[in-house]
Structures are given as C-alpha cells and as structure tokens.
Enzyme design. Sequence first.
Site, short mmCIF file in Angstrom:
data_model
loop_
_atom_site.label_atom_id
_atom_site.label_comp_id
_atom_site.label_asym_id
_atom_site.label_seq_id
_atom_site.Cartn_x
_atom_site.Cartn_y
_atom_site.Cartn_z
N CYS A 145 0.85 -1.19 0.00
CA CYS A 145 0.00 0.00 0.00
C CYS A 145 0.89 1.25 0.00
O CYS A 145 1.85 1.33 0.75
CB CYS A 145 -0.96 0.09 1.19
SG CYS A 145 -2.08 -1.30 1.28
N ARG A 202 3.87 -0.10 -4.78
CA ARG A 202 3.59 -0.65 -3.45
C ARG A 202 2.23 -1.33 -3.35
O ARG A 202 1.94 -2.01 -2.37
CB ARG A 202 3.65 0.48 -2.40
CG ARG A 202 5.01 1.13 -2.29
CD ARG A 202 4.97 2.20 -1.22
NE ARG A 202 4.73 1.62 0.08
CZ ARG A 202 5.68 1.21 0.91
NH1 ARG A 202 6.93 1.34 0.57
NH2 ARG A 202 5.37 0.68 2.07
N TRP A 255 -3.08 -2.52 -1.77
CA TRP A 255 -2.80 -3.93 -2.00
C TRP A 255 -3.69 -4.66 -0.99
O TRP A 255 -3.43 -4.62 0.21
CB TRP A 255 -1.32 -4.24 -1.76
CG TRP A 255 -0.94 -5.64 -2.11
CD1 TRP A 255 -0.56 -6.10 -3.34
CD2 TRP A 255 -0.87 -6.77 -1.22
NE1 TRP A 255 -0.29 -7.44 -3.27
CE2 TRP A 255 -0.47 -7.88 -1.99
CE3 TRP A 255 -1.12 -6.96 0.14
CZ2 TRP A 255 -0.30 -9.16 -1.45
CZ3 TRP A 255 -0.96 -8.23 0.69
CH2 TRP A 255 -0.55 -9.30 -0.11
N ASN A 311 -1.94 1.67 6.15
CA ASN A 311 -1.12 0.59 5.59
C ASN A 311 -0.78 -0.32 6.76
O ASN A 311 -0.31 0.15 7.79
CB ASN A 311 0.15 1.21 4.97
CG ASN A 311 1.15 0.17 4.52
OD1 ASN A 311 0.81 -1.00 4.37
ND2 ASN A 311 2.38 0.60 4.30
N GLY A 312 -1.03 -1.62 6.61
CA GLY A 312 -0.75 -2.56 7.70
C GLY A 312 -1.96 -3.43 7.96
O GLY A 312 -2.87 -3.50 7.13
N GLU A 351 16.60 -18.22 -7.35
CA GLU A 351 16.26 -16.81 -7.63
C GLU A 351 15.75 -16.67 -9.07
O GLU A 351 14.80 -15.91 -9.33
CB GLU A 351 17.49 -15.92 -7.36
CG GLU A 351 17.46 -14.52 -7.94
CD GLU A 351 16.23 -13.69 -7.53
OE1 GLU A 351 15.49 -14.08 -6.62
OE2 GLU A 351 16.01 -12.66 -8.19
N LYS A 407 12.21 -14.96 -10.40
CA LYS A 407 12.10 -13.90 -11.43
C LYS A 407 11.12 -14.32 -12.52
O LYS A 407 10.27 -13.56 -12.94
CB LYS A 407 13.44 -13.62 -12.09
CG LYS A 407 14.41 -12.67 -11.55
CD LYS A 407 14.04 -11.30 -11.14
CE LYS A 407 13.27 -11.20 -9.88
NZ LYS A 407 13.92 -11.11 -8.63
N GLU A 422 7.38 -14.46 -11.13
CA GLU A 422 6.65 -13.25 -10.74
C GLU A 422 6.30 -12.35 -11.91
O GLU A 422 5.27 -11.67 -11.85
CB GLU A 422 7.34 -12.49 -9.60
CG GLU A 422 8.63 -11.82 -9.91
CD GLU A 422 9.26 -11.15 -8.69
OE1 GLU A 422 8.54 -10.73 -7.77
OE2 GLU A 422 10.49 -11.05 -8.65
N HIS A 430 16.52 -37.39 -7.80
CA HIS A 430 15.82 -37.86 -6.60
C HIS A 430 14.32 -37.54 -6.66
O HIS A 430 13.63 -37.64 -5.65
CB HIS A 430 16.45 -37.24 -5.35
CG HIS A 430 17.89 -37.61 -5.19
ND1 HIS A 430 18.27 -38.88 -4.82
CD2 HIS A 430 19.03 -36.91 -5.38
CE1 HIS A 430 19.61 -38.92 -4.77
NE2 HIS A 430 20.08 -37.74 -5.12
N LYS A 461 5.64 -4.20 -4.11
CA LYS A 461 7.10 -4.08 -3.98
C LYS A 461 7.59 -4.35 -2.56
O LYS A 461 8.56 -5.03 -2.35
CB LYS A 461 7.51 -2.68 -4.43
CG LYS A 461 9.00 -2.40 -4.35
CD LYS A 461 9.76 -3.22 -5.36
CE LYS A 461 11.24 -3.02 -5.31
NZ LYS A 461 11.96 -4.13 -5.98
O1 M6R Z 1 12.54 -5.29 0.30
P1 M6R Z 1 12.99 -6.70 0.52
O2 M6R Z 1 14.28 -7.00 -0.17
O3 M6R Z 1 13.05 -7.07 1.97
O4 M6R Z 1 11.89 -7.60 -0.14
C1 M6R Z 1 11.89 -8.98 0.02
C2 M6R Z 1 11.01 -9.66 -0.99
O5 M6R Z 1 9.68 -9.28 -0.82
C3 M6R Z 1 11.44 -9.35 -2.42
O6 M6R Z 1 12.76 -9.72 -2.65
C4 M6R Z 1 10.54 -10.07 -3.45
O7 M6R Z 1 10.75 -11.44 -3.37
C5 M6R Z 1 10.82 -9.53 -4.85
N1 M6R Z 1 9.61 -9.16 -5.48
C6 M6R Z 1 11.50 -10.49 -5.74
O8 M6R Z 1 11.79 -9.97 -6.99
#
Ligand code: M6R
Length: 593
Positions: free
Chosen positions: A2, A28, A79, A105-106, A471, A475, A478, A494, A588
């Site tokens: 948010c 956000r 969000w 927000n929260g 990782e 990517k 998402e 396995h 984000k």
């Molecule tokens: O701000 P942060 O690095 O703590 O965020 C952690 C994750 O939410 C963040 O890395 C998320 O997985 C990304 N969208 C990945 O690209």
Amino acid sequence: MCGIFAYKGEKTNAAELVINGLKKLEYRGYDSWGVAFKTDHKISIHKEVGKIGEFDVSTLREKMNVPIESQMAMGHSRWATHGGVTKANAHPHYSQDESIAIVHNGIIENFAELKKELQGKGYEFRSETDTEVVAHLIQEYKSLGHVEAIKKALSRLQGRYAILVLCAEDNRLIAARRGSPLIIGKGEKEFFIASDIPAFLEYTRKVMYLDDDQMVIINDDAQFFDLKTNKKIEKRIVEIDWNPESAEKGEFSHFMIKEITEQKETITRAINQDETKLMKIADEIKNAYGTYLVGCGTAGKVCLTASYLFAKIAKRHVNVAFGSEFPSLQDFITDRSLVIAVSQSGETADTLEAIEVAKKKGAKVLSIINVEGSSMDRISDYSINIKAGPEKAVASTKATTAQIAILTLLAYALDKRLEEGKILLVNTASQINDMLNPRYEEHILQLAQKIQDVESMYVIGKGVNYPIALEAAIKLQEVSYIHAEGFAGGELKHGPIALIHEGVPCIAIVANDETKHEIISNAMEVKARGGYIIGISPESNDVFDYWIKVPEVGAASPIVNIIPIQILAYQLAVLRKNNPDMPRNLAKSVTVK
Ligand code: M6R
C-alpha cells in the site's frame, strides 16, 4: 505494501498533487486507490478500482462534481488484505459522520472485536476492511479533541499500521506509525507524508523519519510525539542524495528493464564502501557465536548465495533463514549471535520481525539495505547501504546483484583479502558493462520468442549457483507467470526429473568452477529425457540447445549469471502482455506478515 501520500501546504491543488505523487508509489500496491481532501469544514473522497497510473488527473474535477481546490489532501494506493478489490474497500475511509477520514497501511489484528463493539454502539460499516474500525473509533472518542481521540483509538489497536487522519473540523494533518513506514518531507512552507521517498522527491530531499509508536502533527510546522510517553520529540532533518530522475523511467518502457540496465553502474557503486567499517563488520562475523543471514523472497535467495560465498571464500559457516521462519530458530540466538538482515526496502515485515526477535535475545544486527533511513537501517547496530538507487519494479534486479556484491566483498574481508575482492568486483562490473548491450538483449529475445508459450520451465545450478537457480525461478514466476522451479542439479534424479518431458525448457547455470562437470551431467540427464537445455555459461557445450554467454568472473559468477535470466523474465513478461513492473497479486514492499 500500500502506498500512502499526503500534502499540507500553500499549494491549492493538493488533491491533484497527491494523485500524481501516489502514481510514483504505485509499485507498493495497485488494485485500487483513493484520495481525500479538505475544503472548509468538509472532507471529500474519490475512489476507483484499478491502477492509479491509468487515471487522468485532469478529469478529477469533472468526476467529483465538487470544488477540488484544497491545501490538504491524502491518498492511498491499495494492495488488498482484508476485503476484496472494490471501490468500497479502497481507502480513504470515512467515519460514520464523515467528519474524519483515514488511510492505512498494515493490518489491525483485533479489528473483528473492535468492529463488533462499534456495531453494538450503532456504527454501520461500509467496507469489509480492517481499517474502517479506526475511523469509527476516532469518531467515538471525538469529544476528547481530535489529537486525543486519535491517540485513544490507536491505543486500542493491535497489529501494524501507518495511519493518516484528516478531520473536517481541524486544519492539522495527523499521522502515526507502528511497524509500517512513514516519512515526512519538508519543503518551503509545505509538508509531505509518504510511505516512500519517491512520492515527494520532485519537491524536496529533506526528510524526517517517523519511528514506531510516534505521531506527527503537521500544521505550520511538524511536531513529533512519542505515543508511549506522550512526550514531544525533536527530529533530525536528513538530506537524501537520490535525485528525482533516478526514480523515473526515462527513455525505458518499464522500470524493470531500466533497473536491469543500471547494473552497468550499480556494482561499482555498491562496493564503494568504507573499508574500515567493512573490516569491523568482518570482525563481528568472526567473533560471533553463530551468524544468521535473514531475508525474504529474492533477498532470502541472496542470503543463501552468501552462505556459499562465505564457505568458499572465507571457509566460514553461516546459517540462513527466511524472515518468516526465523522466529522458530530463536532458541539458538544469544547475545553472542550476529544477525545479518538483507532487504532492498528495509521495511519487509517478516525480516523486521526477525530483527526484533534477535534484538530481544541481545544479538547484534547488521542490515544490508537499499533505502537509507528505512526501519531496518535505523534499528540495526550496523548497516551497509548497497547504493543501488530507487528500485521501483516489483521484481528485484539491481538490488539483488548489489547485495551479492557486498556480501562477496564481506566474505573477502573476512578472509583478510578485501583488496582482492574489490579487484574481482571492479572487473565484474566492467564485464557487465560490456555484456549489457542491444545485441545481447536481442539474443535473449530470440529465446524468449521461442519459449513464450511453454507451461513450465526449470532452472538448475550447483554450489554457489544453486541459490541463483532458485532466484531465477522467482524472477520467471513473478513477471512471466510461467510455472518455474529451481533445483540443485544433483537433486533432479531424486524426484523432479519425473517432470521432464519433450521440449520442456531447462536453464542450466554452468559456472567455470569445480561444479562444472556435474552440472553438465545433470543437464545431459534432462536432455536425454527430451528437455530443451538453455546454457548460461562462459563457455559453450554440446549439451546446450541455446547458449547465453556470460563473462568469466570466478567467485563473482552469481552476479553475472542472474542478469540474463532477469532479461529473459522481463522479455517473457512483455511478450505475454504482462506488466513486468506491477505483476499480479504482488507489491514491492511487503509490510504485512
Ligand atoms: O525489500 P525486501 O528485499 O526485503 O523484499 C523482500 C522480498 O519481498 C522481495 O525480494 C521479493 O521477493 C521480490 N519481489 C522479488 O523480486
């Protein structure tokens, strides 16, 4: 999670200014949005479902059909947590008598009890949100005066919040926080309040940070109070060194590709750190009885990568935990432990909770963050700023490689070879500069075009590049929404190898190190079952159906190996008509648990 933005000052277009600022925070949260502004003794609200970025601010007056001139406004880009994506659930929320409006927000954990209590007193709820209870609670205590009513309402909340309040009968803008970020920008005879700095960067770079359990009352000046002691607090004004352009897309079609391209410079910036401080932190790691690397999502994968780097470069064992899992390890944390929190935003709720747990046990905390002044930066014993500049695309790219660079450097510092580490990373940065060119992107685009319609794809790696395979999968998931999974190459046999069939793309990350032969064998096993092998490697190999070359950079291979996969994920997203900057269901900065 948010975005919140508010303005109070001499400009009379507060509502439009707030909408434009909120557009800069859209990363956000982007399912719905709303704005509230005050005129004379009335608060007007406009809300919409959808992305605020698509709203033409010049249509606000016509849509609202009321005068919109105002010197105080606040807005919210949502969000969803409690209640679906509807106009009614979008913020701001009115109190029953519409004399109060709030954005939040929260998560208010005890909202159900409070709602029941308020309903018993005759309050009618117009939304399914947890937030609306706060507006009604403030109204309930209104006879105490606005400030005291807000304090009293806040004292009844359990959970995390960043809250802004407008009152029809009060010219002050009031905000408070517990666990979710709020930053105050100070301009010439005007103030801004936002959940992130880019919202007001074009107006001011002077900021003040609101801490947990603090309130700010903005009138002609900003007065800060500690909500626990009720005492006034003096705040330091900090000058931010981000420039407004760094938070804009410029010539790029999306922030994600802009930020990928910026990796030409970000590694060099990241490693430009105070060496005495790095050596001091290296000593802390050496002397700690147990070092725990903690992060979430991509940052969690960076932590896992670092555990291999520390093992390989410094022969040092460190533990790794996702932020959300860390509390389960708390019995092992003592005042001799060191927790290294890795976070782009410095605001991720799960990582912050891990820090709180660690601090309660007396452990020392080092934060590796990208946002100076973020909650993690301020509550840690040490922090290292990765200096990647604003990262606005939801998918982390430049922050990821900058974090890996810093942790590589720390591993070298731990082994008293800081200079050697620096030379390696300077060379890596210059190789990335050469690698990132239109021809390289075109080569990856050809692959993306070939595989854009697949249902699943896999990524394998070994050793320090195993976490990079994980990782890579994040990517791809998402932004492309293709089902993607990362595995340690040796684990395929396995179980997961049962997933391979004719034509399934499998990315093999093949570093030129001791893992090379085994990961090539794993790729062969996949190929023998019909898999389509995409090799990411400094050298070609017969097993590769498609080869993406990366520079040979020794121990820094995780940094260069993830970059072509970031580009591939971006291109797949664009080809599949997804918005890579704002992928569905995500935000984000994840400031809720
Ligand atoms: O701000 P942060 O690095 O703590 O965020 C952690 C994750 O939410 C963040 O890395 C998320 O997985 C990304 N969208 C990945 O690209």
